[in-house]
Enzyme design. Structure first.
Site, PDB file in Angstrom:
ATOM      1  N   SER A 125      20.287  99.338 -10.539  1.00 44.81           N
ATOM      2  CA  SER A 125      19.959  99.035  -9.150  1.00 44.81           C
ATOM      3  C   SER A 125      18.486  98.608  -9.024  1.00 44.81           C
ATOM      4  O   SER A 125      18.052  97.693  -9.705  1.00 44.81           O
ATOM      5  CB  SER A 125      20.292 100.256  -8.296  1.00 44.81           C
ATOM      6  N   ASP A 183      31.256  95.634  -5.242  1.00 47.33           N
ATOM      7  CA  ASP A 183      30.085  96.492  -5.011  1.00 47.33           C
ATOM      8  C   ASP A 183      29.606  96.230  -3.588  1.00 47.33           C
ATOM      9  O   ASP A 183      29.198  95.119  -3.261  1.00 47.33           O
ATOM     10  CB  ASP A 183      28.995  96.135  -6.036  1.00 47.33           C
ATOM     11  N   HIS A 229      28.779 101.037  -6.712  1.00 48.52           N
ATOM     12  CA  HIS A 229      27.452 100.584  -7.108  1.00 48.52           C
ATOM     13  C   HIS A 229      26.932 101.374  -8.305  1.00 48.52           C
ATOM     14  O   HIS A 229      25.842 101.117  -8.792  1.00 48.52           O
ATOM     15  CB  HIS A 229      26.502 100.749  -5.907  1.00 48.52           C
TER      16      HIS A 229
END
Lengths: 268, 451
Positions: free
Chosen positions: A94, A216, A244
């Site tokens: 991320s 996602d 995610h």
């Protein structure tokens, strides 16, 4: 105090090559527990908590230093320098996919390959670029953080820091997973979701694996396409996974893709 | 749901929303309550939707970054406040609990129950607004350039901002818990303070200039404003005091006062000097000659004043400096005045002070002393005394003037011929109101004068 101590660096496994795992926004290095062990036979494995999270020395969280990802890039660079490591494989989930990208750009000697898990260079829509969110949505996250402390109370901080020699520690740590000082969570949310790193990812020259989940909620397919079109040296793999955090929900598939990428290249 | 119904539990009857999400995040089941809240056809189980699709966009981020990992790692979460969004974009707030069915660390499905909390939500928003407000207020107090101190009804200090640390010298840790009066109030002001507190308690805001104590014991000039803090029942519970440092302003006020006195003194002096000039010139010149002589003398007075006032003095010989102070009154060869002494080249820094002192002596002599009478005389002389180290010894002696009167007050003239001059020259002055005439001396180390 060194960066290694500040960020509660954990070193396991052994091998010529080192893999460093950086967790993303929200939780802590515990996120890697289903993936990192798979590499311990062949690699030196480093996991650590981003400043402000997990067992990091949160009292050193300086809002000015960490007002952009640069503070976290400084930490990664300092950790690798302190451990005298070069040419490591950096895995970032991320927002940390951007952190390792910035570090690879700043210090190419430290990082020779990158794995970006569910990266998005910018969450906000901007003209033709579809990041998936309007600025208003992103600011709405701050409101959610304001009312959900996930069991955090300032009195609990010492517990979360962990007191050695306490039998109940393991349990407490599990319980403390994802607990973060609300002020820090709010601050890091801004850094994570309001910055635009599109120009930065274009500059990464090292071989990079970009892992995305097929569904996602945070990273729409428009972002994959943008990354494919704009990154210099990246392989793009779409996992048959949703959410995610594939390293938590689909650890096998994630590990498999990572192994494929980090395996020493055999000349056929 | 068939199983549940078999147990006699119909999920549609429950007054909370129920959702089952499968491993991939798709909705598997919903109950009627939730579907009604969502405005969805009662027969539609919403299986075409992902669970995140019924959350607000911000809620999706929160779910994917916090809640789904929590389900996977801890198996549950509780009491999450989040917004559910209908397909038309309208929203309602809920509290949500979630529990995952985990097998070997793998989430098979997850159950959520949600409770509408619209009413609590507004209360919650109020709390958040209050928290933000108090955060803002805190940073306002911390960054204020004014010292802010809050004190309870027993005079115990509860808050002490960084500006208070700077102003009073106590750190926050040192000040908090101490008594306001023993830390900051001078013994003289203790009584007034008790009186002030009575006024404050009635709701008055006191604003005044005051003197407070610094940690090191020195006195600080401050401007203070003190207002009561009342608790929720409007009972007096203490006060907040704001101080700003006005010592710089006080110092400049004092300086202005000195300057005003100086201007006043000089203007009066100059006017009397002009009178003396007119009188003396009239003695020697008449008609057209008077005007030209008078003009010349006034001009020489002006140029001498310019030289003395200007801080950009230049190196000057003591003798010509002395002559210049008399030029407006008498001709240099006038037998009334004798100026004599060896050549001394004065440095810039002392020229002004010595010139002004001589001018002051000349003015006094012309107004009240020997130069106010035709027969009177003044001798200004100096010598260098080499033992033990070179000293300038200058003396002013008046003779044959009117009877000497000892002044009753020490005005600006005294400063100029006394302490000010001593300060600049590191010297010593003396004055004597002898019957035969006023005498004045200056002794100063020569190297201080000629450097």
């Amino acid at each position: 105090m060194t960066a290694v101590e500040h960020c509660a660096v954990k070193i396991t496994g052994s091998g010529e090559k080192t893999i460093v795992f950086l967790h993303g926004y929200g939780c802590d290095s515990g996120m890697w527990c289903k993936v990192a062990p798979a590499f311990e036979n062949d690699f030196r494995v480093i996991t650590y908590d981003l400043m402000g999270y997990g067992k990091s020395a949160t009292e050193h969280y300086d809002p000015v230093r960490y007002a952009s990802l640069d503070g976290h890039v400084d930490d990664l660079v300092a950790i690798l320098d302190e451990l005298r490591l070069k040419d490591v494989i950096a895995v970032g989930h991320s927002v940390s996919a951007m952190t390792i990208g910035l570090a690879a750009k700043r210090r190419p000697d430290l990082i020779d390959r990158l794995v970006m898990i569910c990266p998005s260079p910018s969450y906000a829509n901007d003209g033709d670029y579809v990041g998936g969110f309007e600025k208003q949505d992103l600011l709405g996250l701050l409101d959610i953080l304001d009312v959900n402390y996930l069991g955090w109370a300032r009195d609990m901080a010492p517990l979360i820091m962990g007191v050695p020699d306490r039998p109940a520690l393991g349990e407490e740590l599990t319980e403390s997973f994802c607990q973060t000082d609300p002020d820090i969570a709010r601050h890091f949310a801004k850094v994570t979701f309001l910055f635009d790193h599109r120009e930065d990812v274009k500059m990464i020259t090292q071989p990079t694996l970009v892992l995305q989940c097929r569904d996602d909620a945070l990273v729409p397919p428009t972002v994959w396409t943008w990354l494919m079109d704009n990154m210099q040296n990246a392989d793009h793999v779409i996992l048959d996974a949703t959410g995610h955090c594939p390293h938590v929900s689909y650890p096998e598939a994630t590990t498999e893709a990572l192994v494929e990428f980090v395996r020493p290249r055999v000349v056929s | 749901m068939t199983e549940a119904i078999a147990f006699g539990i119909d999920p549609d009857l429950w007054p909370c929303g129920l959702v089952v999400m499968n491993e991939t995040g798709q909705i598997e089941l919903t109950n009627a309550t939730l579907r009604e809240w969502l405005g969805i056809d009662p027969s539609d189980q919403c299986q075409s939707l992902r669970f995140v699709d019924v959350l607000s966009r911000a809620g999706r981020i929160y779910f994917e970054t916090h809640l789904r990992p929590l389900l996977l790692m801890n198996g549950h979460f509780a009491e999450i406040s989040i917004d559910i969004e209908r397909s038309d974009g309208t929203r309602f707030g809920v509290f949500m609990n979630g529990r995952a069915t985990l097998i070997n660390g793998r989430m098979i499905n997850a159950h959520f129950c949600v409770f509408k909390n619209e009413q609590r939500r507004s209360f919650e928003r109020e709390l958040v607004a209050k928290r933000r407000e108090s955060d803002e207020f805190r940073s306002l107090v911390r960054s204020s350039p004014q010292a802010i101190v809050s004190v309870d009804r027993d005079l115990i200090i509860h808050a002490w901002n960084p500006a208070a640390e700077d102003l009073f010298g106590y750190t926050e840790a040192e000040a908090i818990g101490e008594r306001f009066d023993s830390l900051l109030v001078t013994p003289e002001d203790q009584e007034t303070m008790a009186d002030d507190l009575l006024h404050i308690a009635t709701g008055e805001t006191l604003r005044s200039e005051a003197v407070q104590l610094h940690k090191d014991g020195r006195l600080l000039h401050v401007e203070k404003s003190i207002a009561a803090i009342n608790d929720k029942t409007q009972e007096y519970s203490g006060f907040v005091a704001i101080f700003s440092d006005i010592s710089a302003r006080k110092a400049s006020e004092a300086k202005i006062q000195v300057l005003l006195e100086e201007i006043n003194h000089r203007s009066k002096n100059l006017l009397s000097v002009v009178q003396v000039i007119a009188r003396q010139t009239w003695r020697l010149y008449k008609g057209a000659d008077f005007f030209s002589a008078f003009n010349n003398r006034i001009a020489s007075l002006t140029s001498n004043q310019d030289m003395l006032i200007s801080s950009k003095g230049s190196n000057v010989d003591l003798e010509s400096l002395a002559h210049a102070q008399f030029a407006h009154l008498i001709d240099p060869e006038d037998p009334q005045v004798v100026i004599s002494g060896p050549a001394v080249h004065l440095s810039k820094s002392v020229t002004q002070a010595i010139g002004m002192a001589i001018f002051e002596l000349v003015t006094n002599a012309a107004k009240y002393g020997a130069l106010s009478k035709e027969a009177g005389a003044v001798t200004l002389s100096w010598k260098i005394n080499d033992m033990p180290s070179p000293m300038l010894e200058m003396s002013w002696i008046e003779t044959d003037g009117p009877p000497v009167i000892v002044p009753t007050r020490k005005g600006f003239g005294y400063q100029v011929t006394g302490p000010l001059l001593e300060g600049v020259t590191s010297g010593q002055t003396s004055r004597e109101y002898a019957t035969e005439g006023f005498r004045w001396t200056l002794k100063a180390p020569l190297d201080r004068l000629t450097q």
